[in-house]
Design a protein around this motif. Structure first.
Motif, mmCIF file in Angstrom:
data_model
loop_
_atom_site.group_PDB
_atom_site.id
_atom_site.type_symbol
_atom_site.label_atom_id
_atom_site.label_comp_id
_atom_site.label_asym_id
_atom_site.label_seq_id
_atom_site.Cartn_x
_atom_site.Cartn_y
_atom_site.Cartn_z
ATOM 1 N N GLY A 54 0.801 -1.222 0.000
ATOM 2 C CA GLY A 54 0.000 0.000 0.000
ATOM 3 C C GLY A 54 0.835 1.274 0.000
ATOM 4 N N SER A 55 2.151 1.150 0.154
ATOM 5 C CA SER A 55 2.987 2.359 0.277
ATOM 6 C C SER A 55 3.401 2.900 -1.093
ATOM 7 N N ILE A 290 -7.379 -0.014 2.099
ATOM 8 C CA ILE A 290 -6.382 0.421 1.117
ATOM 9 C C ILE A 290 -6.469 -0.494 -0.101
ATOM 10 N N GLU A 291 -5.803 -0.056 -1.172
ATOM 11 C CA GLU A 291 -5.754 -0.919 -2.343
ATOM 12 C C GLU A 291 -4.293 -1.153 -2.722
ATOM 13 N N SER A 292 -3.977 -2.391 -3.052
ATOM 14 C CA SER A 292 -2.665 -2.690 -3.599
ATOM 15 C C SER A 292 -2.882 -3.497 -4.874
ATOM 16 N N ALA A 293 -1.865 -4.142 -5.372
ATOM 17 C CA ALA A 293 -2.041 -4.871 -6.630
ATOM 18 C C ALA A 293 -1.006 -5.969 -6.780
ATOM 19 N N ASN A 294 -1.393 -7.025 -7.482
ATOM 20 C CA ASN A 294 -0.443 -7.995 -8.014
ATOM 21 C C ASN A 294 -0.079 -7.536 -9.427
ATOM 22 N N LEU A 295 1.072 -7.970 -9.916
ATOM 23 C CA LEU A 295 1.458 -7.703 -11.302
ATOM 24 C C LEU A 295 1.492 -9.039 -12.039
ATOM 25 N N VAL A 296 0.853 -9.068 -13.203
ATOM 26 C CA VAL A 296 0.720 -10.328 -13.927
ATOM 27 C C VAL A 296 1.140 -10.141 -15.379
ATOM 28 N N SER A 314 6.231 -17.279 -9.349
ATOM 29 C CA SER A 314 5.755 -16.219 -8.457
ATOM 30 C C SER A 314 6.853 -15.734 -7.519
ATOM 31 N N ALA A 315 6.752 -14.466 -7.153
ATOM 32 C CA ALA A 315 7.663 -13.880 -6.158
ATOM 33 C C ALA A 315 6.955 -12.673 -5.564
ATOM 34 N N HIS A 316 7.055 -12.530 -4.246
ATOM 35 C CA HIS A 316 6.402 -11.344 -3.675
ATOM 36 C C HIS A 316 7.351 -10.148 -3.733
ATOM 37 N N LEU A 317 6.756 -9.001 -4.031
ATOM 38 C CA LEU A 317 7.537 -7.768 -4.159
ATOM 39 C C LEU A 317 7.467 -6.935 -2.875
ATOM 40 N N ASP A 318 6.406 -7.115 -2.120
ATOM 41 C CA ASP A 318 6.253 -6.319 -0.901
ATOM 42 C C ASP A 318 7.252 -6.761 0.169
ATOM 43 N N HIS A 319 7.546 -5.834 1.081
ATOM 44 C CA HIS A 319 8.281 -6.179 2.294
ATOM 45 C C HIS A 319 7.584 -5.450 3.443
ATOM 46 N N VAL A 320 8.280 -5.235 4.550
ATOM 47 C CA VAL A 320 7.566 -4.749 5.733
ATOM 48 C C VAL A 320 7.679 -3.250 5.970
ATOM 49 N N GLY A 321 8.375 -2.519 5.062
ATOM 50 C CA GLY A 321 8.323 -1.062 5.110
ATOM 51 C C GLY A 321 9.269 -0.421 6.107
ATOM 52 N N ILE A 322 8.740 0.632 6.742
ATOM 53 C CA ILE A 322 9.527 1.375 7.723
ATOM 54 C C ILE A 322 9.022 0.987 9.102
ATOM 55 N N GLY A 323 9.939 0.740 10.015
ATOM 56 C CA GLY A 323 9.516 0.286 11.338
ATOM 57 C C GLY A 323 10.432 0.803 12.428
ATOM 58 N N ALA A 324 10.351 0.151 13.567
ATOM 59 C CA ALA A 324 11.168 0.565 14.702
ATOM 60 C C ALA A 324 12.645 0.490 14.300
ATOM 61 N N PRO A 325 13.411 1.556 14.604
ATOM 62 C CA PRO A 325 14.823 1.552 14.201
ATOM 63 C C PRO A 325 15.646 0.501 14.954
ATOM 64 N N ILE A 326 16.567 -0.110 14.230
ATOM 65 C CA ILE A 326 17.558 -0.989 14.855
ATOM 66 C C ILE A 326 18.914 -0.428 14.447
ATOM 67 N N ASN A 327 19.779 -0.150 15.408
ATOM 68 C CA ASN A 327 21.062 0.508 15.135
ATOM 69 C C ASN A 327 20.879 1.777 14.301
#
Ligand code: ZN
Length: 560
Positions: A54-55, A290-296, A314-327
């Motif tokens: 969704g980002s 929200i709306e997202s999409a697959n690509l085909v 198949s392969a997923h393109l999404d990941h988990v985005g921005i989150g709590a900082p580490i280092n």
């Protein structure tokens, strides 16, 4: 460490000394690792912001993939060009307006610290408030095939079940994986009248430490909006409890968590019993659509009869985005998870343009969204394919294949389950690579990525990863990778990768696709495979070419 950046020549030169056959075949395929890495560099750059579903970052990454699909000459096969829209709802917990506490028999309330002691799972529609007795339900598994039932004899009506992740040693791993998937597990507890589940990770088999699991809770969860995909109905409370704090749950029960964890470590039978404390939960969640999409994209086959059958890569393109900082780093770039598989998708598509291959069946290049939210994009596509409806015959899924050591051993999830496994083994051998089954079946990997969405529709599927054998130094390299980089900001471009391993892996995947597309017969599950159960009798009786995609299964969701 800096990522290695060999030139193509150096890659092949070094490879030929080590794996002459493999190198020769990889060269023949013209994969050198360099173009693969160039795609990873784009997808995992900081401006992609971790490609959260969704980002804007994911949209930018999708625009890049679409351009590459176009360049490769793939036929747009979504709903709007290459895009297949997927409607989702985002769920977030407002922790400062939420709380968890244990209530003793005497009414004494012991507040829990969210994040330290436990955290809510927003995978379910959390009820605003729940107060319920707790029952320890062992591994929380009901496996009819094995006559195994952790729920038997327990009074769970109106109660919250506490369970230890894992499974007993005598339950085969495929069964254990399936019955641990969130929706299937919940269905059993729902039938028993329970109102929620608190899971305690088995401290001896945690992929990542509690501190990181706990940080990850700040990523919102998502669900498909359509009613057909809802499978957590009636689950009012879902939470995860820190194993290091879990003794609190067992006070006065006559058992200690240490004793249970010790049994769980060896996958021994664990006792089941009511706990003396109750749980009191208050949860404030916010939801937004929200709306997202697959690509085909489709590469059409040429055989007049077989081109209407489809092999999916198949392969997923999404990941988990921005989150709590580490280092100090808050961008979860997802270079390996799953920039690596997405890069492969584009690379293999391009290879069919630069080195055309006669394909009898058609190939679907599927870049899915929302894998990290529970395989949602692939689940939607498998139920509502915008291409290949009714005639998808196989899925080869690529997710975090981890080319971080030389590729000598390829771990094939599903190796013994279908003749796709036999085919993968043959292809591996032709490249001088050894195919092995998952050496760590207890990680439930076969149900933890997008291939499972296809498996649940009866479609023979595989997932392959660069592998290791137990007890080798490589095992530690992979273990360290999971501990330090998996779902962490350090899964970025600044990590060591083995470009020859990536190139060889791509060559193997390409050959597997070609062989599957060109075989006379469609892939079949093995008669004794657990996963064969998802082939409906109706679709199994259809003539070849019409039984690939099977719908109408009882919905459930995979665990994450
Ligand atoms: Zn992931």
């Amino acid at each position: 460490m800096r990522a290695r950046t060999h030139t193509a020549l150096a890659v092949l030169g070094a490879a030929s000394l080590l794996f002459p056959l493999a190198a020769a075949r990889a060269a023949e395929m013209l994969f050198d690792g360099a173009s693969w890495w160039s795609h990873v560099k784009v997808l995992a750059a900081d401006n992609m912001q971790g490609r959260d579903t969704g980002s804007e970052g994911l949209k930018r990454a999708q625009a890049y993939v679409v351009k590459e699909f176009e360049k490769a000459g793939l036929k747009p096969a979504g709903i709007k060009g290459y895009y297949q829209p997927v409607k989702l709802v985002v769920r977030d917990i407002v922790e400062k307006e939420s709380s968890l506490a244990l209530v003793g028999k005497d009414g004494a309330v012991e507040p829990l610290v969210l994040g330290d002691d436990a955290y809510f799972s927003t995978r379910v529609h959390l009820a605003p408030s729940v107060e319920a007795p707790l029952v320890f339900a062992g591994y929380g598994l009901q496996v009819p095939e094995m006559n195994y039932d952790d729920l038997a004899g327990l009074d769970l009506k109106g109660k919250v079940a506490v369970l230890l992740s894992g499974s007993p040693a005598d339950v085969p791993s495929a069964l254990a994986s399936h019955y641990q998937s969130a929706g299937v597990r919940w269905a059993a507890f729902r039938r028993a009248g329970a109102v929620g589940i608190i899971s305690i990770p088995n401290p001896n088999s945690m992929d990542i430490p509690w501190s990181r699991m706990s940080l990850n809770r700040t990523h919102p969860s998502m669900d498909l909006v359509e009613a057909e995909f809802q499978d957590a109905g009636g689950e009012q409370l879902a939470a995860t409890f820190n194993p290091a704090q879990a003794e609190k749950l067992f006070a006065g029960s006559g058992h200690t968590f240490a004793e249970l964890a010790e049994l769980g470590k060896d996958r021994k039978a664990v006792p089941r019993f009511p706990l003396t404390v109750s749980i009191k939960a208050r949860a404030k969640t916010v939801e937004k659509p929200i709306e997202s999409a697959n690509l085909v994209g489709v590469l059409p086959g040429t055989d007049a009869k077989l081109r209407d059958e489809y092999v999916v890569l198949s392969a997923h393109l999404d990941h988990v985005g921005i989150g709590a900082p580490i280092n100090g780093d808050s961008i979860y770039n997802g270079a390996m998870d799953n920039g690596s598989g997405s890069a492969l998708l584009m690379d293999i598509a391009a290879s069919f343009k630069s080195h055309p291959e006669k394909l009898r069946r058609s190939l679907i290049f599927l870049s899915v969204t929302a894998e990290e939210k529970g395989l949602l994009g692939s689940r939607y596509f498998a139920a509502h394919p915008s291409a290949g409806a009714g005639a998808i015959i196989a899925d080869v899924n690529v997710d975090m294949f981890l080319p971080i050591v030389p590729l000598k051993v390829l771990k094939v999830l599903g190796l013994a389950d279908s003749d796709m496994g036999d085919r993968a083994r043959q292809v591996c051998e032709s490249f001088g690579v050894r195919a092995i089954p998952d050496p760590e079946p207890l990680r439930n990997s076969f149900i933890r990525s997008d291939q499972y969405s296809f498996i649940r529709h009866g479609i023979p599927s595989l997932k392959m990863d660069v592998g290791f054998e137990l007890g080798t130094p490589e095992q530690k390299i992979f273990k360290d990778w999971l501990t330090n980089r998996y779902h962490a900001p350090s899964d970025d471009l600044n990590q060591p990768v083995d470009l020859q391993a990536a190139a060889l892996y791509e060559a193997i995947v390409r050959q597997l696709l070609v062989n599957t597309a060109n075989a006379d017969a469609r892939p079949e599950w093995k008669a004794d495979s657990f996963f064969r159960r998802f082939v409906t009798e109706q679709s199994a009786s259809l003539p070849p070419g019409y039984g690939g995609s099977r719908t109408g299964k009882a919905p459930f969701s995979a665990s994450r």
